[in-house]
Design a protein around this motif. Structure first.
Motif, PDB file in Angstrom:
ATOM      1  N   LEU A  98     -28.853  24.962  22.805  1.00 46.06           N
ATOM      2  CA  LEU A  98     -28.665  23.509  22.730  1.00 46.06           C
ATOM      3  C   LEU A  98     -28.068  23.056  21.403  1.00 46.06           C
ATOM      4  N   LEU A  99     -27.247  23.898  20.783  1.00 51.75           N
ATOM      5  CA  LEU A  99     -26.635  23.608  19.500  1.00 51.75           C
ATOM      6  C   LEU A  99     -25.116  23.715  19.661  1.00 51.75           C
ATOM      7  N   TYR A 100     -24.451  22.560  19.704  1.00 53.31           N
ATOM      8  CA  TYR A 100     -23.017  22.513  19.981  1.00 53.31           C
ATOM      9  C   TYR A 100     -22.261  21.845  18.844  1.00 53.31           C
ATOM     10  N   GLY A 101     -21.138  22.426  18.477  1.00 47.96           N
ATOM     11  CA  GLY A 101     -20.260  21.861  17.468  1.00 47.96           C
ATOM     12  C   GLY A 101     -20.516  22.427  16.083  1.00 47.96           C
ATOM     13  N   ILE A 102     -19.432  22.541  15.322  1.00 52.46           N
ATOM     14  CA  ILE A 102     -19.486  23.147  13.993  1.00 52.46           C
ATOM     15  C   ILE A 102     -20.370  22.355  13.031  1.00 52.46           C
ATOM     16  N   ASP A 103     -20.324  21.028  13.084  1.00 53.18           N
ATOM     17  CA  ASP A 103     -21.124  20.262  12.139  1.00 53.18           C
ATOM     18  C   ASP A 103     -22.618  20.385  12.448  1.00 53.18           C
ATOM     19  N   ALA A 104     -22.963  20.351  13.723  1.00 50.81           N
ATOM     20  CA  ALA A 104     -24.375  20.531  14.096  1.00 50.81           C
ATOM     21  C   ALA A 104     -24.864  21.916  13.683  1.00 50.81           C
ATOM     22  N   ALA A 105     -24.026  22.928  13.872  1.00 52.46           N
ATOM     23  CA  ALA A 105     -24.402  24.290  13.489  1.00 52.46           C
ATOM     24  C   ALA A 105     -24.568  24.399  11.981  1.00 52.46           C
ATOM     25  N   SER A 106     -23.640  23.816  11.240  1.00 52.39           N
ATOM     26  CA  SER A 106     -23.713  23.857   9.788  1.00 52.39           C
ATOM     27  C   SER A 106     -24.980  23.177   9.277  1.00 52.39           C
ATOM     28  N   ARG A 107     -25.305  22.041   9.868  1.00 49.53           N
ATOM     29  CA  ARG A 107     -26.516  21.318   9.451  1.00 49.53           C
ATOM     30  C   ARG A 107     -27.783  22.091   9.839  1.00 49.53           C
ATOM     31  N   LYS A 112     -26.206  21.325   5.611  1.00 47.69           N
ATOM     32  CA  LYS A 112     -25.099  20.583   5.017  1.00 47.69           C
ATOM     33  C   LYS A 112     -23.995  20.436   6.045  1.00 47.69           C
ATOM     34  N   SER A 113     -23.056  19.548   5.747  1.00 48.76           N
ATOM     35  CA  SER A 113     -21.957  19.309   6.683  1.00 48.76           C
ATOM     36  C   SER A 113     -21.017  20.510   6.708  1.00 48.76           C
ATOM     37  N   ALA A 114     -20.249  20.602   7.766  1.00 48.61           N
ATOM     38  CA  ALA A 114     -19.282  21.688   7.894  1.00 48.61           C
ATOM     39  C   ALA A 114     -18.231  21.629   6.793  1.00 48.61           C
ATOM     40  N   ALA A 115     -17.930  20.437   6.310  1.00 50.96           N
ATOM     41  CA  ALA A 115     -16.940  20.288   5.234  1.00 50.96           C
ATOM     42  C   ALA A 115     -17.393  20.962   3.947  1.00 50.96           C
ATOM     43  N   ALA A 116     -18.690  21.201   3.793  1.00 49.44           N
ATOM     44  CA  ALA A 116     -19.227  21.789   2.562  1.00 49.44           C
ATOM     45  C   ALA A 116     -19.520  23.287   2.689  1.00 49.44           C
ATOM     46  N   LEU A 117     -19.152  23.902   3.801  1.00 50.55           N
ATOM     47  CA  LEU A 117     -19.428  25.328   3.987  1.00 50.55           C
ATOM     48  C   LEU A 117     -18.701  26.198   2.974  1.00 50.55           C
ATOM     49  N   THR A 118     -19.370  27.243   2.512  1.00 50.59           N
ATOM     50  CA  THR A 118     -18.716  28.262   1.696  1.00 50.59           C
ATOM     51  C   THR A 118     -17.985  29.226   2.633  1.00 50.59           C
ATOM     52  N   PRO A 119     -17.080  30.045   2.113  1.00 51.85           N
ATOM     53  CA  PRO A 119     -16.430  31.038   2.977  1.00 51.85           C
ATOM     54  C   PRO A 119     -17.419  31.959   3.683  1.00 51.85           C
ATOM     55  N   HIS A 120     -18.458  32.384   3.002  1.00 52.56           N
ATOM     56  CA  HIS A 120     -19.443  33.264   3.634  1.00 52.56           C
ATOM     57  C   HIS A 120     -20.194  32.545   4.753  1.00 52.56           C
ATOM     58  N   GLU A 121     -20.577  31.301   4.523  1.00 49.37           N
ATOM     59  CA  GLU A 121     -21.285  30.537   5.550  1.00 49.37           C
ATOM     60  C   GLU A 121     -20.388  30.303   6.763  1.00 49.37           C
ATOM     61  N   ALA A 122     -19.124  30.006   6.523  1.00 46.11           N
ATOM     62  CA  ALA A 122     -18.173  29.822   7.630  1.00 46.11           C
ATOM     63  C   ALA A 122     -18.026  31.118   8.413  1.00 46.11           C
ATOM     64  N   ALA A 123     -17.946  32.242   7.707  1.00 47.46           N
ATOM     65  CA  ALA A 123     -17.843  33.549   8.369  1.00 47.46           C
ATOM     66  C   ALA A 123     -19.102  33.843   9.176  1.00 47.46           C
ATOM     67  N   PHE A 124     -20.261  33.482   8.651  1.00 45.41           N
ATOM     68  CA  PHE A 124     -21.524  33.665   9.371  1.00 45.41           C
ATOM     69  C   PHE A 124     -21.496  32.925  10.706  1.00 45.41           C
ATOM     70  N   LEU A 125     -21.115  31.648  10.666  1.00 45.05           N
ATOM     71  CA  LEU A 125     -21.075  30.855  11.898  1.00 45.05           C
ATOM     72  C   LEU A 125     -20.043  31.415  12.878  1.00 45.05           C
ATOM     73  N   ALA A 126     -18.869  31.761  12.388  1.00 44.26           N
ATOM     74  CA  ALA A 126     -17.821  32.293  13.261  1.00 44.26           C
ATOM     75  C   ALA A 126     -18.248  33.620  13.890  1.00 44.26           C
ATOM     76  N   ALA A 127     -18.932  34.438  13.133  1.00 46.33           N
ATOM     77  CA  ALA A 127     -19.365  35.742  13.632  1.00 46.33           C
ATOM     78  C   ALA A 127     -20.407  35.618  14.747  1.00 46.33           C
ATOM     79  N   MET A 128     -21.094  34.503  14.815  1.00 51.24           N
ATOM     80  CA  MET A 128     -22.112  34.273  15.842  1.00 51.24           C
ATOM     81  C   MET A 128     -21.520  34.001  17.227  1.00 51.24           C
ATOM     82  N   LEU A 129     -20.275  33.554  17.281  1.00 51.03           N
ATOM     83  CA  LEU A 129     -19.720  32.997  18.507  1.00 51.03           C
ATOM     84  C   LEU A 129     -19.763  33.890  19.757  1.00 51.03           C
ATOM     85  N   PRO A 130     -19.601  35.170  19.662  1.00 54.37           N
ATOM     86  CA  PRO A 130     -19.658  35.936  20.915  1.00 54.37           C
ATOM     87  C   PRO A 130     -21.029  35.892  21.605  1.00 54.37           C
ATOM     88  N   ASN A 131     -22.090  35.692  20.820  1.00 51.85           N
ATOM     89  CA  ASN A 131     -23.435  35.729  21.394  1.00 51.85           C
ATOM     90  C   ASN A 131     -24.370  34.829  20.571  1.00 51.85           C
TER      91      ASN A 131
END
Length: 163
Positions: A98-107, A112-131
């Protein structure tokens, strides 16, 4: 944030800017892997195809649904353009139960907002996408950590639509 876009493209569709909705090389690679393993082990869907499925179709895996997905993908690519497709994808993709969208995931994951993600945090979220539901419950899994490193390694080479 551009860093989140770059991470998702690196993770999900590294040839996003080169294709028109279908990555024929990726589809061929997935077909060969599935044939070799004797099961559906890999998918070759692009961000555009995933957006078509997420917005309009069921997650079922059958030929009819793939045909519908192809038609919708062509429509999305023809009418929206890469920038809007990526923007929509980031706002509708699932990052956990029940967690949809990059900003909701980042929070949820980083408070914090998706605009404030570090490269590692962005990579963490992206790496989750298959499962995402599995990785939500298992954020320290070796498979996720391996995917994060792979995404981080590709992020600088991933092309995204201009702002």
């Amino acid at each position: 944030a551009p860093i989140a876009k770059r991470a998702v493209v690196a993770s999900e569709d590294d040839r996003f800017m080169e294709h028109h909705g279908f990555d024929w090389t990726g589809i061929q690679d997935a077909f060969e892997k599935n044939l070799a393993e004797g099961e559906f082990a890999a998918g070759g869907s692009t961000i555009s195809q995933q957006l078509a499925r997420n917005l309009f179709l069921s997650p079922s895996k059958n030929l009819w649904r793939k045909g519908e997905e192809a038609i919708i993908t062509v429509m999305l690519e023809t009418t929206l353009g890469k920038r809007r497709i990526l923007e929509l994808y980031l706002n509708v993709v699932e990052w956990g139960n029940l967690l949809y969208g990059i900003d909701a995931a980042s929070r949820y994951y980083f408070h914090k907002s998706a605009a404030a993600l570090t490269p590692h945090e962005a990579a963490f979220l992206a790496a989750m996408l298959p499962n995402p539901r599995f990785y939500q419950d298992n954020p320290g899994s070796r498979g996720l950590q391996k995917r994060i490193r792979a995404v981080e390694g590709r992020m600088n080479y991933s092309r995204i639509p201009p702002q």
